[in-house]
Design an enzyme around this catalytic site. Structure first.
Site, short mmCIF file in Angstrom:
data_model
loop_
_atom_site.label_atom_id
_atom_site.label_comp_id
_atom_site.label_asym_id
_atom_site.label_seq_id
_atom_site.Cartn_x
_atom_site.Cartn_y
_atom_site.Cartn_z
NE ARG A 193 -6.11 0.47 -2.12
CZ ARG A 193 -5.68 0.58 -3.38
NH1 ARG A 193 -5.55 1.75 -3.93
NH2 ARG A 193 -5.38 -0.51 -4.06
CG ASN A 239 -3.52 -4.44 -6.24
OD1 ASN A 239 -3.17 -4.52 -7.41
ND2 ASN A 239 -3.87 -3.32 -5.66
CG ASP A 240 -5.80 -8.46 -1.82
OD1 ASP A 240 -4.70 -8.75 -1.31
OD2 ASP A 240 -6.52 -7.54 -1.40
CG HIS A 263 -2.20 -0.90 0.69
ND1 HIS A 263 -2.28 -2.22 1.03
CD2 HIS A 263 -3.23 -0.64 -0.13
CE1 HIS A 263 -3.36 -2.73 0.46
NE2 HIS A 263 -3.96 -1.80 -0.24
NE ARG A 273 -11.18 -1.24 -0.51
CZ ARG A 273 -9.94 -1.61 -0.82
NH1 ARG A 273 -9.75 -2.53 -1.75
NH2 ARG A 273 -8.90 -1.06 -0.22
CD GLU A 293 -10.23 -7.53 -2.63
OE1 GLU A 293 -9.15 -7.01 -2.92
OE2 GLU A 293 -11.01 -7.03 -1.81
NE ARG A 335 -1.33 -6.17 -1.96
CZ ARG A 335 -2.50 -5.55 -1.98
NH1 ARG A 335 -3.63 -6.25 -1.81
NH2 ARG A 335 -2.62 -4.27 -2.19
CB CYS A 371 -10.20 -0.92 -8.51
SG CYS A 371 -10.69 -2.18 -7.33
#
Ligand code: PEP
Ligand code: MG
Length: 576
Positions: A297, A456-457, A190, A334, A433, A467, A504
């Site tokens: 986020r 990403n996940d 992040h 989200r 995800e 990650r 996203c």
């Protein structure tokens, strides 16, 4: 000397290194003679005085930048160092037990902290953290570690840290930090994602750079290639100045597309949206030509503070983003996705062995419906100010989706009862995800308004590759056939139910991925603000039918590298 890490946020940063040190000093207890104890006590006094001067300077800075109230914390710290009971107890220990100042300070601090932590009163319990903080500062001075401040440098610094938490990153001062480099982390950590939103060049995953460099070394950081050069020759500096100029010229070229529509060469319109972490990012997103927000986020609103944000604070933040974009632009908010590498110390959650597989996101929200409901109320209330949509993170089953929707329904009923307005038809979607969700996307698609694929996940769970872990980053493969097939399954499932599918995860802004995703029929691409204009420039050169056949071809290939090479050969524009 040259270091190679993972390019996390593009751009060039040049300047003196500033090494962020937060290691605790190892304390050894030493016995002293009576005479030595007298000198030791004086040494302790001197270091306390140094720490007070430092804190006064920090307080002044904080007052100017953050305001009177935020600066108060440092007044409290100064008071601790002026407290005769605390400081007196350390000095007495040095004298009577004839021990070194470090040991005396540590022992007295431990007993004060223990005492404060055991108190009923929350205010007093919080003072324990102040005492710990202040004693660390004095301990560092006793150990001979002097505080160099970024303010000591005339030019912006390149920050070096073992790791930067997302909240550290959020607090970086753009005027003082030209870029940053860290030992650990991957492209989708992040802090890397935030660096892209904040447009701060960054390199992560340099393994042990902080052990080899020192504050004041001159650095060149290339956030695209992941290279960090240490004390380079003047001709190399000149060469990089040129590269930085070229980069700036290309950025200026991209800026011309800011108000252009996102059209492919054959006239198909797709949506290019931004991923943001706070209302400030929304301003940067508009500046970079975003057509909306595909991922807000919201967890960053909960971080870097000591208590949960109130409904009112959240409402103001969500409304501010809607107003920045204007009524028609979609804003996907989200719900809280805390956990993984995003921690909230004040929730006192148990340390977990596998935080990315643990108590996070929707799992936490369904368990803590007090936190969840407050957020849903704020989102619903803000929904009348724009085209706000709600999205749940980390859904792994239909049951979770339904449970989240039940809480949403309860909140709607409460708002109706209280006669508070909200948009009844607010779209509700979910992130894909977790591989399980991708596999049952056909079932989920019937019960949502949209999907947004969180690669990403999704990549980390599909490939079983952390990650954040630079040692195995070679396995973190967006172009792996397994990942691409899952993405296709999700897009098709959404379309069969007449729903839209977005993405996203960081992959949405990856130039080599865009032709494939367009060919697969992705409707919305949401990415870091700095990737939007390069993506728009690329889209204008792509043709949908050609990309459809490209996608069909790559879905039959069997290796990530082969797929990447194929796309780069077929669509040279991805390398421009
Ligand atoms: C994702 O997982 O792709 C995503 C967008 O969410 P985050 O990066 O916040 O986990
Ligand atoms: Mg995620």
């Amino acid at each position: 000397m040259e270091w190679k890490g993972i390019g996390a946020a593009p751009g060039f940063a040049m300047g003196p290194a500033f090494l962020l040190q937060r290691d605790e000093v190892k304390v050894e207890r030493r016995s002293l003679s009576r005479e030595e104890a007298g000198t030791e006590s004086k040494r302790f006094d001197e270091k306390v005085a140094v720490a007070i001067v430092e804190l006064e300077r920090i307080r002044e800075n904080a007052k100017q930048k953050l305001g009177e109230q935020e600066a108060e914390i440092f007044s409290a710290h100064i008071l601790v160092l002026q407290d005769p009971e605390y400081i007196g107890a350390v000095k007495e220990k040095i004298q009577t037990e004839q021990v070194n100042a470090e040991a005396a300070l540590q022992e007295v601090t431990d007993s004060f902290v223990e005492l404060f932590e055991s108190m009923e009163n929350e205010y007093m319990r919080e003072r324990a953290a102040d005492i710990r903080d202040v004693s660390n500062r004095v301990m560092q001075r006793l150990a001979g570690i002097s505080e160099t401040s970024m303010d000591d440098f005339a030019e912006p610094v390149v920050l070096l840290a073992h790791d930067l938490t997302p909240s550290d990153t959020a607090q970086l001062d753009r005027e003082k930090v030209a870029g940053f480099a860290t030992d650990i982390g991957g492209r989708t950590s992040h802090s890397a994602i935030m660096a892209r939103s904040m447009e701060i060049p960054a390199v992560v995953g340099l393994r042990e750079i902080t052990a080899h460099l020192k504050t004041g070394d001159y650095l060149i950081l290339d956030g695209q290639s992941g290279i960090v050069l240490v004390n380079p020759q003047p001709e190399v500096i000149r060469e990089y100045r040129q590269k930085a100029d070229q980069y700036a010229a290309q950025q200026a070229e991209y800026k011309k597309l800011k108000d252009e529509p996102s059209l492919t060469a054959d006239g198909l319109q797709v949506e290019l949206a931004a991923n943001i972490g706070n209302p400030q990012d929304a301003v940067g997103a508009v500046r970079n030509g975003a057509e909306g927000v595909g991922l807000y986020r919201t967890e960053f609103l909960y971080m870097g503070r000591d208590t949960l944000p109130t409904e009112e604070e959240q409402f103001e933040a969500y409304k501010a983003v809607a107003e920045t974009f204007g009524k028609d632009h979609p804003i996907v908010i989200r719900s809280l996705d805390i956990g993984g590498d995003k921690e909230l110390p004040y929730l006192d959650l148990q340390k977990e062995l596998n935080p990315f597989l643990g108590y996070r996101a929707i799992r936490l929200c369904l368990d803590r419906s007090d936190i969840f409901k407050t957020q849903l109320r704020a989102i619903l209330r803000a929904s009348v100010y724009g085209n706000i949509k709600l999205m749940y993170p980390m859904i792994a089953s239909l049951q979770e989706l339904r449970a989240a929707n039940r809480v949403l329904e309860e909140v709607k009923q409460e708002l109706k009862r209280d006669k508070i307005s909200f948009r009844e038809k607010m779209e509700v979607g979910m992130m894909i995800e977790v591989p399980a969700a991708a596999i049952i996307a056909d079932q989920l698609a019937k019960e949502v308004d949209f999907f947004s694929i969180g690669t990403n996940d999704l990549i980390q769970y599909t490939m079983a590759v952390d990650r954040m872990n630079e040692k195995i980053s070679y396995l973190y493969q967006p172009f792996n056939p397994a990942v691409l097939r899952l993405i296709k399954t999700v897009i098709d499932a959404a379309h069969r139910e007449g729903k839209w599918a977005g993405m996203c995860g960081e992959m949405a802004g990856n130039k080599t991925a865009i032709p494939i995703l367009l060919g697969m029929g992705l409707d919305e691409f949401s990415m870091s603000a700095s990737s939007i204009l390069p993506a728009r420039a690329l889209l204008r050169k792509l043709n949908k039918p050609d990309m459809q056949s490209l996608a069909e071809t790559v879905l039959q290939m069997d290796a990530a590298e082969e797929i990447k090479r194929y796309v780069e050969r077929e669509v040279p524009a991805v390398k421009e």
